[in-house]
Design an enzyme around this catalytic site. Structure first.
Site, PDB file in Angstrom:
ATOM      1  N   ARG A  45      -3.518 -34.024  41.925  1.00  9.93           N
ATOM      2  CA  ARG A  45      -2.938 -34.683  43.008  1.00  9.93           C
ATOM      3  C   ARG A  45      -2.114 -34.187  43.590  1.00  9.93           C
ATOM      4  O   ARG A  45      -1.215 -33.597  44.032  1.00  9.93           O
ATOM      5  CB  ARG A  45      -3.684 -36.160  43.132  1.00  9.93           C
ATOM      6  CG  ARG A  45      -4.999 -36.191  43.183  1.00  9.93           C
ATOM      7  CD  ARG A  45      -4.921 -36.242  44.205  1.00  9.93           C
ATOM      8  NE  ARG A  45      -5.339 -37.178  45.716  1.00  9.93           N
ATOM      9  CZ  ARG A  45      -5.311 -37.339  47.127  1.00  9.93           C
ATOM     10  NH1 ARG A  45      -6.758 -36.366  47.292  1.00  9.93           N
ATOM     11  NH2 ARG A  45      -5.220 -38.250  48.075  1.00  9.93           N
TER      12      ARG A  45
ATOM     13  N   ASN B  60      -5.719 -27.020  54.509  1.00 10.13           N
ATOM     14  CA  ASN B  60      -4.701 -27.621  53.698  1.00 10.13           C
ATOM     15  C   ASN B  60      -5.367 -26.745  51.929  1.00 10.13           C
ATOM     16  O   ASN B  60      -4.623 -26.969  51.081  1.00 10.13           O
ATOM     17  CB  ASN B  60      -4.087 -28.505  53.445  1.00 10.13           C
ATOM     18  CG  ASN B  60      -5.743 -29.570  53.251  1.00 10.13           C
ATOM     19  OD1 ASN B  60      -6.392 -29.055  53.041  1.00 10.13           O
ATOM     20  ND2 ASN B  60      -5.124 -30.255  53.699  1.00 10.13           N
TER      21      ASN B  60
ATOM     22  N   LYS C  91     -10.343 -24.814  49.249  1.00  9.52           N
ATOM     23  CA  LYS C  91     -11.034 -24.901  50.786  1.00  9.52           C
ATOM     24  C   LYS C  91     -11.506 -23.404  51.530  1.00  9.52           C
ATOM     25  O   LYS C  91     -10.494 -21.972  51.031  1.00  9.52           O
ATOM     26  CB  LYS C  91     -10.393 -25.586  51.082  1.00  9.52           C
ATOM     27  CG  LYS C  91     -10.233 -27.381  50.608  1.00  9.52           C
ATOM     28  CD  LYS C  91      -9.708 -28.003  51.672  1.00  9.52           C
ATOM     29  CE  LYS C  91     -10.317 -29.539  51.690  1.00  9.52           C
ATOM     30  NZ  LYS C  91      -8.995 -30.081  52.769  1.00  9.52           N
TER      31      LYS C  91
ATOM     32  N   ARG D  21      -0.018 -27.692  48.839  1.00 14.52           N
ATOM     33  CA  ARG D  21      -0.058 -26.879  49.528  1.00 14.52           C
ATOM     34  C   ARG D  21       1.537 -27.015  50.563  1.00 14.52           C
ATOM     35  O   ARG D  21       1.336 -26.466  51.384  1.00 14.52           O
ATOM     36  CB  ARG D  21      -0.350 -29.057  50.418  1.00 14.52           C
ATOM     37  CG  ARG D  21      -1.697 -28.991  50.128  1.00 14.52           C
ATOM     38  CD  ARG D  21      -2.321 -30.511  50.279  1.00 14.52           C
ATOM     39  NE  ARG D  21      -3.851 -30.784  50.551  1.00 14.52           N
ATOM     40  CZ  ARG D  21      -4.838 -31.192  50.015  1.00 14.52           C
ATOM     41  NH1 ARG D  21      -4.026 -32.873  49.639  1.00 14.52           N
ATOM     42  NH2 ARG D  21      -5.663 -31.573  49.839  1.00 14.52           N
TER      43      ARG D  21
ATOM     44  N   GLU E 130     -18.479 -36.515  43.396  1.00  9.29           N
ATOM     45  CA  GLU E 130     -17.961 -35.360  43.967  1.00  9.29           C
ATOM     46  C   GLU E 130     -18.286 -33.937  42.715  1.00  9.29           C
ATOM     47  O   GLU E 130     -19.061 -32.850  43.344  1.00  9.29           O
ATOM     48  CB  GLU E 130     -16.366 -35.339  44.325  1.00  9.29           C
ATOM     49  CG  GLU E 130     -16.222 -35.906  45.641  1.00  9.29           C
ATOM     50  CD  GLU E 130     -14.695 -36.056  45.174  1.00  9.29           C
ATOM     51  OE1 GLU E 130     -13.850 -35.266  44.920  1.00  9.29           O
ATOM     52  OE2 GLU E 130     -13.957 -36.872  46.260  1.00  9.29           O
TER      53      GLU E 130
ATOM     54  N   THR F 127      -1.018 -34.291  51.749  1.00 11.32           N
ATOM     55  CA  THR F 127      -2.542 -34.064  52.843  1.00 11.32           C
ATOM     56  C   THR F 127      -1.443 -33.331  54.002  1.00 11.32           C
ATOM     57  O   THR F 127      -2.199 -32.347  53.706  1.00 11.32           O
ATOM     58  CB  THR F 127      -2.980 -35.231  53.551  1.00 11.32           C
ATOM     59  OG1 THR F 127      -3.708 -36.260  52.213  1.00 11.32           O
ATOM     60  CG2 THR F 127      -4.435 -34.484  54.097  1.00 11.32           C
TER      61      THR F 127
ATOM     62  N   PHE G 179     -11.185 -36.869  63.720  1.00 10.60           N
ATOM     63  CA  PHE G 179     -11.083 -35.240  62.328  1.00 10.60           C
ATOM     64  C   PHE G 179     -11.920 -34.779  61.734  1.00 10.60           C
ATOM     65  O   PHE G 179     -12.701 -33.596  61.601  1.00 10.60           O
ATOM     66  CB  PHE G 179      -9.919 -34.566  61.570  1.00 10.60           C
ATOM     67  CG  PHE G 179      -9.312 -36.489  60.883  1.00 10.60           C
ATOM     68  CD1 PHE G 179     -10.414 -35.972  59.616  1.00 10.60           C
ATOM     69  CD2 PHE G 179      -9.318 -37.062  60.645  1.00 10.60           C
ATOM     70  CE1 PHE G 179      -9.977 -36.149  57.942  1.00 10.60           C
ATOM     71  CE2 PHE G 179      -8.774 -37.918  59.401  1.00 10.60           C
ATOM     72  CZ  PHE G 179      -9.783 -37.668  58.048  1.00 10.60           C
TER      73      PHE G 179
HETATM   74  P1  IDP Z   1      -6.835 -35.936  50.754  1.00  5.71           P
HETATM   75  O1  IDP Z   1      -7.779 -34.168  50.827  1.00  5.71           O
HETATM   76  O2  IDP Z   1      -5.035 -34.760  50.090  1.00  5.71           O
HETATM   77  O3  IDP Z   1      -7.554 -36.857  50.078  1.00  5.71           O
HETATM   78  P2  IDP Z   1      -7.541 -37.187  52.982  1.00  5.71           P
HETATM   79  O4  IDP Z   1      -7.277 -38.140  53.546  1.00  5.71           O
HETATM   80  O5  IDP Z   1      -8.987 -37.180  51.824  1.00  5.71           O
HETATM   81  O6  IDP Z   1      -7.024 -36.257  52.495  1.00  5.71           O
HETATM   82  O7  IDP Z   1      -8.648 -36.121  54.235  1.00  5.71           O
HETATM   83  C1  IDP Z   1      -9.636 -35.411  53.377  1.00  5.71           C
HETATM   84  C2  IDP Z   1      -9.257 -34.463  54.205  1.00  5.71           C
HETATM   85  O8  IDP Z   1      -9.648 -33.951  56.060  1.00  5.71           O
HETATM   86  C3  IDP Z   1      -8.009 -33.745  54.122  1.00  5.71           C
HETATM   87  O9  IDP Z   1      -7.515 -32.621  53.182  1.00  5.71           O
HETATM   88  C4  IDP Z   1      -7.341 -32.306  55.959  1.00  5.71           C
HETATM   89  O10 IDP Z   1      -7.965 -30.993  54.922  1.00  5.71           O
HETATM   90  C5  IDP Z   1      -8.529 -33.399  56.794  1.00  5.71           C
HETATM   91  N1  IDP Z   1      -7.669 -34.493  57.557  1.00  5.71           N
HETATM   92  C6  IDP Z   1      -7.137 -35.852  56.687  1.00  5.71           C
HETATM   93  N2  IDP Z   1      -6.732 -35.652  57.876  1.00  5.71           N
HETATM   94  C7  IDP Z   1      -7.079 -34.766  58.690  1.00  5.71           C
HETATM   95  C8  IDP Z   1      -5.581 -35.183  60.231  1.00  5.71           C
HETATM   96  O11 IDP Z   1      -5.145 -36.761  60.488  1.00  5.71           O
HETATM   97  N3  IDP Z   1      -6.279 -34.044  61.176  1.00  5.71           N
HETATM   98  C9  IDP Z   1      -6.981 -33.025  60.489  1.00  5.71           C
HETATM   99  N4  IDP Z   1      -7.604 -33.255  59.654  1.00  5.71           N
HETATM  100  C10 IDP Z   1      -7.265 -33.684  58.816  1.00  5.71           C
HETATM  101 MG    MG Z   2      -9.358 -37.523  49.919  1.00  9.09          MG
END
Ligand code: IDP
Ligand code: MG
Length: 157
Positions: A88, A115, A12, A105, A129, A94, A60
């Site tokens: 993963r 992250n 990212k 991470r 994707e 996350t 978010f």
């Molecule tokens: P992942 O990347 O581990 O699959 P997801 O739940 O799909 O997690 O969320 C996508 C992205 O959105 C995360 O990697 C993070 O950058 C952001 N994100 C997820 N949850 C939150 C939150 O509660 N606050 C702020 N950003 C979040």
């Molecule tokens: Mg995701």
């Protein structure tokens, strides 16, 4: 004997800006996954919205769309055995505070908002994707990786 799959991974914008692209790619390469697609790009609004469609409406979401477009990303397609779940696992949870030490991470990030890495969460998500970011002719899969060769060799010993 074992089935290979593909996943979509992105360093990212924070990871690119911090100069840790190599460190992150190294984790996946060392595991033995094969890079079949790799490029740096600026994410368009259309790509960002398609990528994160499942999060539309969440608090978010607007910040997430802004974050993923805040600078270039390094997008890649990895191929390997059980690579979707395995990548993963290497990435960690996350929220970097909940991620196991030793994961990307946990080792390279502090906040769930920033992250440093994305990875598809299922084979279906990966297929979706990959299409958002890569044309089929950008994926190179001629020749076997050393890891594939060794695993095939050991299967036949
Ligand atoms: P992942 O990347 O581990 O699959 P997801 O739940 O799909 O997690 O969320 C996508 C992205 O959105 C995360 O990697 C993070 O950058 C952001 N994100 C997820 N949850 C939150 C939150 O509660 N606050 C702020 N950003 C979040
Ligand atoms: Mg995701």
């Amino acid at each position: 004997m074992h089935t290979e799959e593909r996943t979509f991974i992105a360093v990212k914008p924070d990871g690119v800006q911090r100069g840790i692209v190599g460190d992150i790619i190294k984790r996946f390469e060392t595991k033995g996954y094969k890079i079949v697609g790799l490029k740096m790009l600026q994410v368009s609004n259309e790509q960002a919205e398609a990528h994160y469609a499942e999060h539309k409406g969440k608090p978010f979401y607007p910040a997430l769309i802004k974050y993923i477009q805040s600078g270039p990303i390094v997008a890649m397609v990895l191929q390997g055995y059980n690579v979707v779940a395995g990548a993963r696992h290497l990435m960690g949870a996350t929220d970097p505070d909940s991620a196991e030490a030793g994961t990307i991470r946990a080792d390279f990030a502090q906040l769930k908002e920033y992250n440093v890495v994305h990875g598809s969460d299922s084979v279906e998500s990966a297929e979706r994707e990959i299409k958002i970011y890569f044309n089929e002719n950008e994926l190179c899969n001629n020749g076997k990786s050393m890891s594939e060769l060794v695993i095939e060799h050991l299967d036949n010993v």
